[in-house]
Scaffold this active site. Structure first.
Site, PDB file in Angstrom:
ATOM      1  N   TYR A 232      82.796  70.762  91.956  1.00 10.28           N
ATOM      2  CA  TYR A 232      83.853  70.655  92.968  1.00 10.28           C
ATOM      3  C   TYR A 232      84.391  72.056  93.217  1.00 10.28           C
ATOM      4  O   TYR A 232      84.966  72.661  92.289  1.00 10.28           O
ATOM      5  CB  TYR A 232      84.993  69.769  92.471  1.00 10.28           C
ATOM      6  CG  TYR A 232      84.621  68.312  92.252  1.00 10.28           C
ATOM      7  CD1 TYR A 232      84.314  67.487  93.325  1.00 10.28           C
ATOM      8  CD2 TYR A 232      84.594  67.765  90.972  1.00 10.28           C
ATOM      9  CE1 TYR A 232      83.988  66.148  93.125  1.00 10.28           C
ATOM     10  CE2 TYR A 232      84.271  66.429  90.765  1.00 10.28           C
ATOM     11  CZ  TYR A 232      83.975  65.635  91.852  1.00 10.28           C
ATOM     12  OH  TYR A 232      83.645  64.305  91.658  1.00 10.28           O
TER      13      TYR A 232
ATOM     14  N   PRO B 185      84.616  58.848 100.160  1.00 10.79           N
ATOM     15  CA  PRO B 185      83.665  59.128  99.074  1.00 10.79           C
ATOM     16  C   PRO B 185      84.180  60.164  98.068  1.00 10.79           C
ATOM     17  O   PRO B 185      83.455  60.554  97.162  1.00 10.79           O
ATOM     18  CB  PRO B 185      82.407  59.633  99.801  1.00 10.79           C
ATOM     19  CG  PRO B 185      82.813  59.947 101.178  1.00 10.79           C
ATOM     20  CD  PRO B 185      84.109  59.259 101.473  1.00 10.79           C
TER      21      PRO B 185
ATOM     22  N   TYR C 283      88.150  58.451  86.591  1.00 12.48           N
ATOM     23  CA  TYR C 283      86.977  59.005  87.274  1.00 12.48           C
ATOM     24  C   TYR C 283      85.759  58.110  87.069  1.00 12.48           C
ATOM     25  O   TYR C 283      84.991  57.869  87.987  1.00 12.48           O
ATOM     26  CB  TYR C 283      86.728  60.408  86.706  1.00 12.48           C
ATOM     27  CG  TYR C 283      85.687  61.229  87.426  1.00 12.48           C
ATOM     28  CD1 TYR C 283      85.786  61.506  88.785  1.00 12.48           C
ATOM     29  CD2 TYR C 283      84.605  61.780  86.727  1.00 12.48           C
ATOM     30  CE1 TYR C 283      84.838  62.280  89.432  1.00 12.48           C
ATOM     31  CE2 TYR C 283      83.656  62.555  87.364  1.00 12.48           C
ATOM     32  CZ  TYR C 283      83.775  62.794  88.711  1.00 12.48           C
ATOM     33  OH  TYR C 283      82.840  63.573  89.350  1.00 12.48           O
TER      34      TYR C 283
ATOM     35  N   HIS D  14      75.315  60.870  82.998  1.00 14.30           N
ATOM     36  CA  HIS D  14      75.978  62.090  83.448  1.00 14.30           C
ATOM     37  C   HIS D  14      77.426  62.064  82.995  1.00 14.30           C
ATOM     38  O   HIS D  14      78.100  61.049  83.138  1.00 14.30           O
ATOM     39  CB  HIS D  14      75.907  62.164  84.969  1.00 14.30           C
ATOM     40  CG  HIS D  14      76.330  63.485  85.475  1.00 14.30           C
ATOM     41  ND1 HIS D  14      75.446  64.483  85.784  1.00 14.30           N
ATOM     42  CD2 HIS D  14      77.547  64.008  85.663  1.00 14.30           C
ATOM     43  CE1 HIS D  14      76.101  65.554  86.154  1.00 14.30           C
ATOM     44  NE2 HIS D  14      77.385  65.282  86.097  1.00 14.30           N
TER      45      HIS D  14
ATOM     46  N   LYS E 274      83.656  55.608  94.498  1.00 10.63           N
ATOM     47  CA  LYS E 274      84.038  54.284  93.985  1.00 10.63           C
ATOM     48  C   LYS E 274      83.459  53.118  94.790  1.00 10.63           C
ATOM     49  O   LYS E 274      83.426  51.994  94.307  1.00 10.63           O
ATOM     50  CB  LYS E 274      85.570  54.127  94.010  1.00 10.63           C
ATOM     51  CG  LYS E 274      86.326  55.126  93.171  1.00 10.63           C
ATOM     52  CD  LYS E 274      86.308  54.735  91.725  1.00 10.63           C
ATOM     53  CE  LYS E 274      87.122  55.672  90.885  1.00 10.63           C
ATOM     54  NZ  LYS E 274      86.534  55.936  89.590  1.00 10.63           N
TER      55      LYS E 274
HETATM   56  P1  RFL Z   1      76.673  48.418 102.664  1.00  7.89           P
HETATM   57  O1  RFL Z   1      75.897  49.183 101.627  1.00  7.89           O
HETATM   58  O2  RFL Z   1      77.115  49.170 103.863  1.00  7.89           O
HETATM   59  O3  RFL Z   1      75.758  47.187 103.091  1.00  7.89           O
HETATM   60  C1  RFL Z   1      76.123  46.395 104.198  1.00  7.89           C
HETATM   61  C2  RFL Z   1      74.847  45.773 104.736  1.00  7.89           C
HETATM   62  O4  RFL Z   1      75.219  44.912 105.815  1.00  7.89           O
HETATM   63  C3  RFL Z   1      74.297  45.102 106.874  1.00  7.89           C
HETATM   64  N1  RFL Z   1      74.982  44.674 108.112  1.00  7.89           N
HETATM   65  C4  RFL Z   1      74.729  43.509 108.733  1.00  7.89           C
HETATM   66  N2  RFL Z   1      73.836  42.531 108.462  1.00  7.89           N
HETATM   67  C5  RFL Z   1      73.836  41.457 109.278  1.00  7.89           C
HETATM   68  N3  RFL Z   1      74.677  41.338 110.364  1.00  7.89           N
HETATM   69  C6  RFL Z   1      75.566  42.302 110.668  1.00  7.89           C
HETATM   70  N4  RFL Z   1      76.395  42.160 111.716  1.00  7.89           N
HETATM   71  C7  RFL Z   1      75.624  43.453 109.831  1.00  7.89           C
HETATM   72  N5  RFL Z   1      76.381  44.584 109.828  1.00  7.89           N
HETATM   73  C8  RFL Z   1      75.970  45.302 108.774  1.00  7.89           C
HETATM   74  C9  RFL Z   1      73.933  46.575 106.824  1.00  7.89           C
HETATM   75  O5  RFL Z   1      72.674  46.836 107.452  1.00  7.89           O
HETATM   76  C10 RFL Z   1      73.892  46.810 105.310  1.00  7.89           C
HETATM   77  O6  RFL Z   1      72.606  46.597 104.781  1.00  7.89           O
HETATM   78  O7  RFL Z   1      77.959  47.714 102.061  1.00  7.89           O
HETATM   79  P2  RFL Z   1      78.323  47.208 100.567  1.00  7.89           P
HETATM   80  O8  RFL Z   1      77.265  46.300 100.032  1.00  7.89           O
HETATM   81  O9  RFL Z   1      79.700  46.738 100.659  1.00  7.89           O
HETATM   82  O10 RFL Z   1      78.237  48.552  99.657  1.00  7.89           O
HETATM   83  C11 RFL Z   1      79.181  49.586  99.820  1.00  7.89           C
HETATM   84  C12 RFL Z   1      78.515  50.934  99.531  1.00  7.89           C
HETATM   85  O11 RFL Z   1      77.364  51.080 100.338  1.00  7.89           O
HETATM   86  C13 RFL Z   1      79.491  52.093  99.805  1.00  7.89           C
HETATM   87  O12 RFL Z   1      80.784  51.780  99.352  1.00  7.89           O
HETATM   88  C14 RFL Z   1      79.040  53.375  99.081  1.00  7.89           C
HETATM   89  O13 RFL Z   1      77.830  53.854  99.589  1.00  7.89           O
HETATM   90  C15 RFL Z   1      80.129  54.456  99.182  1.00  7.89           C
HETATM   91  N6  RFL Z   1      79.654  55.725  98.591  1.00  7.89           N
HETATM   92  C16 RFL Z   1      79.637  55.897  97.224  1.00  7.89           C
HETATM   93  N7  RFL Z   1      80.052  54.888  96.405  1.00  7.89           N
HETATM   94  C17 RFL Z   1      79.975  55.031  95.051  1.00  7.89           C
HETATM   95  O14 RFL Z   1      80.366  54.103  94.334  1.00  7.89           O
HETATM   96  N8  RFL Z   1      79.460  56.172  94.475  1.00  7.89           N
HETATM   97  C18 RFL Z   1      79.003  57.230  95.229  1.00  7.89           C
HETATM   98  O15 RFL Z   1      78.512  58.230  94.681  1.00  7.89           O
HETATM   99  C19 RFL Z   1      79.106  57.119  96.682  1.00  7.89           C
HETATM  100  N9  RFL Z   1      78.663  58.107  97.491  1.00  7.89           N
HETATM  101  C20 RFL Z   1      79.200  56.748  99.445  1.00  7.89           C
HETATM  102  C21 RFL Z   1      78.699  57.938  98.857  1.00  7.89           C
HETATM  103  C22 RFL Z   1      79.219  56.611 100.842  1.00  7.89           C
HETATM  104  C23 RFL Z   1      78.761  57.642 101.657  1.00  7.89           C
HETATM  105  N10 RFL Z   1      78.843  57.457 103.065  1.00  7.89           N
HETATM  106  C24 RFL Z   1      77.685  57.408 103.872  1.00  7.89           C
HETATM  107  C25 RFL Z   1      80.079  57.020 103.623  1.00  7.89           C
HETATM  108  C26 RFL Z   1      78.233  58.963  99.679  1.00  7.89           C
HETATM  109  C27 RFL Z   1      78.284  58.831 101.081  1.00  7.89           C
HETATM  110  C28 RFL Z   1      77.811  59.977 101.946  1.00  7.89           C
END
Ligand code: RFL
Length: 403
Positions: A213, A305, A400, A83, A309
């Site tokens: 956007y 978000p 970006y 993309h 990143k």
């Molecule tokens: P995660 O993915 O939250 O995984 C953490 C894991 O830890 C577990 N956990 C525990 N396990 C054991 N004991 C505990 N006490 C625990 N507490 C938690 C959880 O169950 C989970 O499985 O963290 P990680 O690995 O650091 O990854 C970060 C990403 O998930 C996050 O930054 C992104 O999703 C942010 N984000 C986006 N990032 C991008 O790079 N590109 C995107 O397009 C993008 N879109 C988004 C997003 C985040 C969003 N939300 C929900 C805030 C869109 C949205 C809507």
């Protein structure tokens, strides 16, 4: 590994205990496993939940390179789609940026985060990796001693203690790693951007072939393809809004209005399968280490978000941490661990800066007082510069897609 069940809490050991099986924890686990390091992942959720947890979708070129380098990119190559275009819609009209031909000429790969997590899990488990589902880490103890450990509760409620040489806190913003940091050991920078989004996942094909956007007097609206059948939308909403108060019809009507569908084409409607209110906030912990406890991903820094990143930084930090741990545990060289925090923070602050720039680009200031008019005129001018200035477009493209 040694195990004993003589005391109330079962005792286990591993060289590295990883908290959390998100992108950060699973990339780290796969890389350590590939280097023969004794590690275990403790994950609170079950496998089905992890495979269904829809969040990110836009993978940066560098993220794809990291996954390729370690043989973890098969799924995203098979099912992901490249993309490279975004479209801005404002009161002054619309324009497109083919960011894939600007800056460093890099593209995103659109691949849902839950599919990436599913791939990483499958690979780790197939290679014999140890992972305890349904196991909630409660606390990291004695991180600044020679004998750190993690207390946890297993799926059946039984207590367990893992002794480790190192603990990787990859359990997100509300995890046990952050909670276990002693007061004063680590500085937390926090910024609340005072903007909230209703994040929507829809079973509807994308409405255009670009990230959309839309800046509107009623608030921001965003469009991001996930798959040919699933599209993510965002609607700026009041802080404290309850997602349930919005009917599907109201959501689609509001999206159509803000995205100026009458002028630029209708939206493909479908059922809304997930709605979450996200308060746009940023934070950074400094340093990303307390003794034997290292932080990566959302546990290390939270990005709004607005610039997609978070998951990309999580993968980058996991690779840096894996390299540093391998250097120490395999080659006896601790220099990488000493530099880990500094290396990550350079990327984190750049990502924070761009994410904040995007927030200011996409949101009107509320109210009609002088300060908000000033802010709104700046925002308009910023978008106009992006439309007309080649150097601005190159800068945008580089940041970006980059992490
Ligand atoms: P995660 O993915 O939250 O995984 C953490 C894991 O830890 C577990 N956990 C525990 N396990 C054991 N004991 C505990 N006490 C625990 N507490 C938690 C959880 O169950 C989970 O499985 O963290 P990680 O690995 O650091 O990854 C970060 C990403 O998930 C996050 O930054 C992104 O999703 C942010 N984000 C986006 N990032 C991008 O790079 N590109 C995107 O397009 C993008 N879109 C988004 C997003 C985040 C969003 N939300 C929900 C805030 C869109 C949205 C809507």
């Amino acid at each position: 590994m040694t195990e004993s069940r003589s005391s109330a809490a079962a005792q286990h050991t591993a060289d590295v205990v990883i908290l959390g099986a998100g992108p950060a924890g699973l990339v780290l686990a796969n890389l350590l496993r590939a280097n023969g390091i004794d590690c275990v992942v403790l994950e609170r959720a079950d496998r089905t939940h992890l495979g269904a947890r829809a969040r990110a979708g836009f993978l940066a070129a560098n993220t794809v390179r990291i996954l390729e380098r370690h043989g973890l990119a098969e799924g995203l190559h098979r099912h992901g789609r490249e993309h490279a275009t975004c479209e801005f819609r404002t009161e002054d009209g619309r324009f497109r940026l083919d960011y894939g031909s600007l800056g460093r000429g890099e593209r995103h790969t659109v691949y849902p985060q839950q599919d990436l997590v599913t791939d990483l899990l499958a690979r780790y488990l197939a290679d014999g990796g140890r992972l305890c589902f349904g196991t909630e880490a409660l606390a990291v103890l004695d991180a600044d001693s020679a004998q750190p450990s993690v207390t946890a509760r297993e799926a059946d409620g039984r207590p367990v203690r893992w002794r480790a040489r190192y603990v990787a806190g990859c359990d997100g913003r509300h995890g046990a790693a952050r909670r276990s940091l002693p007061t004063g050991a680590i500085r937390r920078y926090h910024r609340d951007h005072q903007v909230s989004w209703l994040g929507l996942l829809t079973e509807a094909p994308p409405s255009m072939d670009a990230v959309g956007y839309a800046v509107h007097e009623r608030g921001f609206a965003g469009h991001m393809a996930r798959t040919p059948e699933v599209t993510r939308y965002y609607l700026q909403c009041e802080r404290g809004s309850s997602p349930g108060l919005w009917s599907e019809e109201r959501i689609w009507d509001e999206l159509a209005l803000r995205m100026r569908a009458t002028d630029y084409g209708p939206l493909n409607r479908g059922s809304i399968v997930q709605r979450t209110v996200v308060d746009l906030q940023s934070d950074v912990l400094e340093p990303l280490r307390h003794g034997a406890l290292f932080l990566a991903g959302d546990a290390a820094s939270l990005l709004s978000p607005s610039a997609a990143k978070g998951a990309n930084l999580a993968v980058l930090e996991a690779e840096l941490l894996a390299e540093a741990l391998v250097d120490d545990l395999v080659h006896g060289d601790r220099a990488g661990l000493a530099r880990y925090s500094e290396r990550c923070l350079a990327h984190v602050w750049r990502a924070q800066e761009f994410s904040q720039w995007m927030i200011r680009l996409l949101h009107a200031a509320p109210g009609a007082h002088d300060a908000s008019s000033f802010h709104n005129s700046l925002r308009r001018s910023r978008i106009e510069a992006l439309r007309t200035s080649r150097s601005q477009q190159h800068w945008f493209a580089e940041h970006y897609v980059g992490v």
